[in-house]
Design an enzyme around this catalytic site. Structure first.
Site, PDB file in Angstrom:
ATOM      1  N   CYS A  41      28.876  32.350  41.057  1.00 42.77           N
ATOM      2  CA  CYS A  41      29.623  33.583  40.801  1.00 42.77           C
ATOM      3  C   CYS A  41      28.703  34.763  40.539  1.00 42.77           C
ATOM      4  O   CYS A  41      28.847  35.828  41.143  1.00 42.77           O
ATOM      5  CB  CYS A  41      30.569  33.374  39.625  1.00 42.77           C
ATOM      6  SG  CYS A  41      31.520  34.849  39.221  1.00 42.77           S
ATOM      7  N   CYS A  46      31.053  35.964  43.343  1.00 37.78           N
ATOM      8  CA  CYS A  46      31.994  37.009  42.912  1.00 37.78           C
ATOM      9  C   CYS A  46      31.331  38.338  42.596  1.00 37.78           C
ATOM     10  O   CYS A  46      31.784  39.389  43.064  1.00 37.78           O
ATOM     11  CB  CYS A  46      32.745  36.551  41.656  1.00 37.78           C
ATOM     12  SG  CYS A  46      33.122  34.816  41.558  1.00 37.78           S
ATOM     13  N   TYR A  97      23.220  35.862  30.404  1.00 41.21           N
ATOM     14  CA  TYR A  97      23.561  34.449  30.282  1.00 41.21           C
ATOM     15  C   TYR A  97      22.524  33.698  29.445  1.00 41.21           C
ATOM     16  O   TYR A  97      22.870  32.816  28.651  1.00 41.21           O
ATOM     17  CB  TYR A  97      23.697  33.819  31.668  1.00 41.21           C
ATOM     18  CG  TYR A  97      25.102  33.900  32.219  1.00 41.21           C
ATOM     19  CD1 TYR A  97      25.927  32.796  32.259  1.00 41.21           C
ATOM     20  CD2 TYR A  97      25.613  35.112  32.690  1.00 41.21           C
ATOM     21  CE1 TYR A  97      27.210  32.865  32.744  1.00 41.21           C
ATOM     22  CE2 TYR A  97      26.899  35.204  33.181  1.00 41.21           C
ATOM     23  CZ  TYR A  97      27.694  34.078  33.207  1.00 41.21           C
ATOM     24  OH  TYR A  97      28.975  34.161  33.683  1.00 41.21           O
ATOM     25  N   ALA A 113      18.298  18.070  37.670  1.00 41.76           N
ATOM     26  CA  ALA A 113      18.763  16.954  36.844  1.00 41.76           C
ATOM     27  C   ALA A 113      19.251  15.810  37.725  1.00 41.76           C
ATOM     28  O   ALA A 113      19.974  16.023  38.698  1.00 41.76           O
ATOM     29  CB  ALA A 113      19.883  17.424  35.920  1.00 41.76           C
ATOM     30  N   TYR A 175      38.976  33.129  52.158  1.00 49.81           N
ATOM     31  CA  TYR A 175      38.854  34.443  51.529  1.00 49.81           C
ATOM     32  C   TYR A 175      37.441  35.011  51.656  1.00 49.81           C
ATOM     33  O   TYR A 175      37.266  36.229  51.746  1.00 49.81           O
ATOM     34  CB  TYR A 175      39.302  34.395  50.067  1.00 49.81           C
ATOM     35  CG  TYR A 175      38.422  33.598  49.137  1.00 49.81           C
ATOM     36  CD1 TYR A 175      37.409  34.220  48.429  1.00 49.81           C
ATOM     37  CD2 TYR A 175      38.617  32.238  48.948  1.00 49.81           C
ATOM     38  CE1 TYR A 175      36.593  33.505  47.572  1.00 49.81           C
ATOM     39  CE2 TYR A 175      37.818  31.517  48.096  1.00 49.81           C
ATOM     40  CZ  TYR A 175      36.802  32.146  47.405  1.00 49.81           C
ATOM     41  OH  TYR A 175      35.999  31.428  46.564  1.00 49.81           O
ATOM     42  N   GLU A 179      36.893  38.636  53.221  1.00 49.19           N
ATOM     43  CA  GLU A 179      36.275  39.675  52.392  1.00 49.19           C
ATOM     44  C   GLU A 179      35.048  40.278  53.059  1.00 49.19           C
ATOM     45  O   GLU A 179      34.872  41.505  53.071  1.00 49.19           O
ATOM     46  CB  GLU A 179      35.914  39.100  51.022  1.00 49.19           C
ATOM     47  CG  GLU A 179      37.127  38.827  50.147  1.00 49.19           C
ATOM     48  CD  GLU A 179      36.796  38.086  48.868  1.00 49.19           C
ATOM     49  OE1 GLU A 179      37.552  38.222  47.893  1.00 49.19           O
ATOM     50  OE2 GLU A 179      35.780  37.353  48.842  1.00 49.19           O
ATOM     51  N   GLY A 260      33.682  27.104  54.550  1.00 47.59           N
ATOM     52  CA  GLY A 260      33.928  26.182  53.451  1.00 47.59           C
ATOM     53  C   GLY A 260      32.672  25.861  52.661  1.00 47.59           C
ATOM     54  O   GLY A 260      31.557  26.242  53.031  1.00 47.59           O
ATOM     55  N   HIS A 434      55.274  55.759  36.508  1.00 46.23           N
ATOM     56  CA  HIS A 434      55.487  56.545  37.710  1.00 46.23           C
ATOM     57  C   HIS A 434      54.535  57.742  37.768  1.00 46.23           C
ATOM     58  O   HIS A 434      54.267  58.359  36.739  1.00 46.23           O
ATOM     59  CB  HIS A 434      56.937  57.048  37.730  1.00 46.23           C
ATOM     60  CG  HIS A 434      57.285  57.836  38.959  1.00 46.23           C
ATOM     61  ND1 HIS A 434      57.465  57.235  40.185  1.00 46.23           N
ATOM     62  CD2 HIS A 434      57.446  59.167  39.147  1.00 46.23           C
ATOM     63  CE1 HIS A 434      57.746  58.176  41.079  1.00 46.23           C
ATOM     64  NE2 HIS A 434      57.734  59.354  40.473  1.00 46.23           N
ATOM     65  N   GLU A 439      54.676  50.069  39.873  1.00 47.66           N
ATOM     66  CA  GLU A 439      56.087  50.203  39.499  1.00 47.66           C
ATOM     67  C   GLU A 439      57.009  49.579  40.539  1.00 47.66           C
ATOM     68  O   GLU A 439      58.171  49.269  40.249  1.00 47.66           O
ATOM     69  CB  GLU A 439      56.454  51.666  39.282  1.00 47.66           C
ATOM     70  CG  GLU A 439      56.493  52.501  40.544  1.00 47.66           C
ATOM     71  CD  GLU A 439      56.956  53.927  40.286  1.00 47.66           C
ATOM     72  OE1 GLU A 439      57.930  54.117  39.530  1.00 47.66           O
ATOM     73  OE2 GLU A 439      56.326  54.853  40.838  1.00 47.66           O
TER      74      GLU A 439
END
Length: 449
Positions: A41, A46, A97, A113, A175, A179, A260, A434, A439
């Site tokens: 990500c 992302c 992170y 690992a 997607y 994108e 994929g 509005h 809406e």
């Protein structure tokens, strides 16, 4: 040998969340990571993709500005500047992170690992042990074998291109493919989208899929359905000649495959354990994310229930709390809001029309399509689609779907309402903001079918 209460393999979204929650609950925790903090990500998913999406919007904005009286003279894109700015932001997030793990008291073990069995793991050259192990290694792009495969890039490589091609062929119907078709088209690249099926974005509501295909074509993306690549040849000038199974040949400076992803299980040592795989190649787990190996669990894309960052976060949080806090935590997979950052955006939560009709029988469909107000003074032909699906017997809203600007932002609030069990009557008595696109979800009064 170092020993931990919990060892998490993979410092992506799910792994970091699980480790932090467990550490905050008093466990001695370590995370093993061989590449980068934040996982797909943050590094090749992302976050950088959304930054590229933002960049690609500017070509539309410059064009639309004229209708509002602005004069924008000859805007130019510097791909190198965009790529380097993206790299700096990702480096900053890697540091965030690292601080999150450090502040939670989690030990970071850098290296690959490999499970040894008997709750032991080799991380790089160091052997460690843990009472519980969570596999959160995520996935990796999958590119099928075919003549000329060596001439393509995948959805990881695309973030590090040295230069922007004049023309690109994107292969895939999910997607990611959709994108990046919007991204490259918005950045001024002649873009082809090739998909072997009748219609892309399988699993989304059919009206959304059809409408999005129309919008892509209207924006100048060359969409090739019922087509697949049979071979790719690279000529002396670096041009890729892409032969399709319908005998059509496309020429492009780059070919990107978004066909994929597969679980990243390479050299993980599963053969030393009782961990088993499903027919799809994902790790088999029970409702509590436990594998067949005692003390070994798995979450996120490697499990494959819903390959989305927020789902991995939810799974990591639930599992950590079940192991070290209050048991009984679970993840609700029925109402997962999803955005596809195409142009325009797709936002969806709940069931599509076909799935709702199959599960509930009698449903009511409320739907509207229109040109958004923000484009009213422009020559853009872009349109929006709003769709609400309701169970007639209970009046409960089963699905909300949208194609239009900021659809992802709008759908998040609707997901809260649907999670709380909102009915169509609840929508109808809600006062709209509005004038907004949002809406429309509370002003639809007559079912179209």
């Amino acid at each position: 040998m170092q020993h931990f209460d919990l060892l998490v393999i993979g410092a992506g979204s799910g792994g970091v969340r699980a480790s932090r929650i467990a550490a905050n609950l008093g466990a001695k925790v370590a995370v093993a990571e061989e590449r980068y903090l934040g996982g797909t990500c943050v590094n090749v998913g992302c976050v950088p993709k959304k930054l590229f999406v933002y960049a690609s919007h500017f070509s539309d904005l410059y064009s639309q500005a004229r209708g509002f009286g602005w004069s924008v003279a000859n805007p130019q894109l510097s791909w190198a500047t965009l790529r380097e700015s993206k790299d700096r932001e990702i480096e900053r997030l890697n540091g965030v992170y690292a601080n999150l793990l450090d502040n939670a008291g989690v030990t970071l073990l850098e290296g690959h690992a490999r499970l040894l069995g008997d709750k032991r793991v080799m991380v790089g050259a160091e052997e460690v042990s843990a009472d519980r192990i969570i596999i959160a290694v995520g996935g990796w792009p999958f590119v099928p074998e075919f003549p000329g495969r060596e001439h393509v890039i995948d959805s990881n490589d695309v973030f590090f291109l040295d230069e922007l091609p004049d023309e690109i062929v994107i292969v895939g119907g999910g997607y990611i493919a959709a994108e990046f078709a919007g991204i490259f088209n918005g950045l001024g690249v002649k873009t082809h989208l090739v998909y072997r099926g009748d219609l892309f974005l399988r699993g989304f509501d059919d009206d959304i899929r059809l409408f999005m295909a129309e919008q892509m074509r209207a924006k100048g993306i060359h969409v090739h359905f019922n087509a697949d690549v049979t071979s790719i040849d690279l000529d002396d000038a670096g041009i890729r000649n892409v032969t399709l199974n319908n005998a059509e040949v496309l020429t492009a400076g780059q070919v990107m495959y978004a066909t994929g992803r597969r679980p990243l299980l390479d050299n993980l040592g599963l053969e030393a354990t009782k961990v088993s795989l499903t027919a799809k190649g994902t790790i088999e787990v029970d409702d509590d994310f436990a594998t067949r190996e005692p003390g070994v669990y798995a979450i996120g894309d490697v499990v494959g229930r819903a390959e989305l960052t927020p789902v991995a976060l939810a799974e990591g949080m639930a599992l950590a709390r079940n192991l070290f806090g209050e048991a009984g935590q679970s993840v609700n997979y029925d109402l997962i809001p999803t955005a596809v950052f195409t142009q325009p955006n797709i936002g969806t939560v709940g069931l599509g029309e076909a799935a709702a009709r199959e599960r509930f029988g009698e449903i009511a469909v409320y739907q509207s399509s229109f040109k958004p107000m923000q484009l009213s003074l422009t020559d853009s032909n872009e349109r929006c689609l709003i769709k609400v699906i309701v169970d007639v017997a209970s009046d409960k809203v089963l699905g909300c779907h949208m194609v239009g600007p900021e659809a992802g932002e709008i759908i998040q609030g609707l997901a809260v309402a649907m999670t709380a069990g909102a009915t169509k009557a609840d929508f109808d008595r809600t006062i709209g903001v509005h004038p907004t696109l949002a809406e429309e979800f509370v002003t639809l009064r007559e079912a179209v079918r």
